[in-house]
Design a protein around this motif. Structure first.
Motif, short mmCIF file in Angstrom:
data_model
loop_
_atom_site.label_atom_id
_atom_site.label_comp_id
_atom_site.label_asym_id
_atom_site.label_seq_id
_atom_site.Cartn_x
_atom_site.Cartn_y
_atom_site.Cartn_z
N PRO A 43 0.81 -1.21 0.00
CA PRO A 43 0.00 0.00 0.00
C PRO A 43 0.85 1.26 0.00
O PRO A 43 1.98 1.27 0.46
N ASP A 44 0.26 2.31 -0.53
CA ASP A 44 0.89 3.63 -0.51
C ASP A 44 0.76 4.15 0.92
O ASP A 44 -0.32 4.56 1.34
N GLN A 47 0.13 8.41 2.72
CA GLN A 47 -1.04 9.12 3.26
C GLN A 47 -1.71 8.28 4.34
O GLN A 47 -1.57 7.07 4.38
N LEU A 49 -5.57 7.97 5.99
CA LEU A 49 -6.98 8.37 6.00
C LEU A 49 -7.56 8.30 7.41
O LEU A 49 -8.45 9.07 7.75
N HIS A 63 -4.56 3.58 4.82
CA HIS A 63 -3.79 4.42 3.90
C HIS A 63 -4.59 4.85 2.67
O HIS A 63 -4.50 6.00 2.26
N THR A 64 -5.33 3.94 2.07
CA THR A 64 -6.08 4.26 0.85
C THR A 64 -7.44 3.59 0.84
O THR A 64 -7.65 2.55 1.46
N VAL A 66 -9.62 3.15 -2.56
CA VAL A 66 -9.64 3.48 -3.98
C VAL A 66 -10.77 2.76 -4.70
O VAL A 66 -10.86 1.54 -4.66
N SER A 177 -11.22 7.70 -2.82
CA SER A 177 -10.61 8.38 -3.96
C SER A 177 -10.88 7.60 -5.23
O SER A 177 -11.30 6.48 -5.21
#
Length: 177
Positions: A43-44, A47, A49, A63-64, A66, A177
């Motif tokens: 995972p990215d 960031q 959340l 983290h995400t 999507v 996102s």
């Protein structure tokens, strides 16, 4: 729909094997975030959340979240044991459904709630009933972490926030996102 879910499960980058442990983004005792080879299974982590602090020192950093064109929503994050002691993962994280229980340890108990549409979303399953989420995590060593994912049906495009619920942990609102 079942074919799409099956193809999505096969395309997760795990080598295509049917072994539950092979579908895990991180095997027990391994922190894949240190082995980033540019693949899509890591995972990215740039960031955050939400950070959710649960019982017994377990922390989930999301983290995400999507949404993809195929109609799925993939949530990625990091599960951490923030204590200096070994921690056992709550059995409720596996989910309550008999079909999912047969597949072993997983994060299939995770759900998303779309308050705007008044709908609850469960982790998707493949055609054999295996949850499309990280599997195989049963204990954490002291200060150990795992990268995790869970895939859900995507809420309507008009929904930009959902509440993430993990058994034994407080709810957290996350941005899509």
């Amino acid at each position: 729909m079942a074919l799409t879910v099956s193809l999505t499960a096969c395309g997760s980058g795990d080598g295509g094997g049917k072994d539950d442990a092979a579908t895990s983004s991180a095997a027990p005792g391994e922190d894949k975030s240190k082995d980033d080879d540019g693949g899509t299974t890591v995972p990215d982590t740039s960031q955050t959340l939400a950070t959710i602090n649960g019982d017994e020192g377990i922390q989930l950093v999301v983290h995400t979240a999507v949404r993809d064109e195929a109609g799925f929503l993939t949530v990625t994050g990091t599960l951490k044991n923030t204590t200096s002691q070994r921690v056992t993962v709550p059995i409720s994280w596996n989910g309550d459904e008999n079909q999912v229980r047969r597949t072993g340890r997983s994060l299939a108990g995770m759900t998303l709630v779309d308050k705007q549409e008044k709908k609850r979303y469960f982790v998707l399953r493949d055609t054999e009933g295996h949850p499309l989420t990280t599997t195989g995590i049963s204990t954490f060593k002291a200060e150990e972490s795992f990268t995790v994912f869970a895939q859900f049906p995507a809420p309507p495009d008009s929904t930009s926030q959902v509440d993430l619920l993990m058994p034994t942990m407080p709810a957290a609102t996350i941005e899509i996102s």
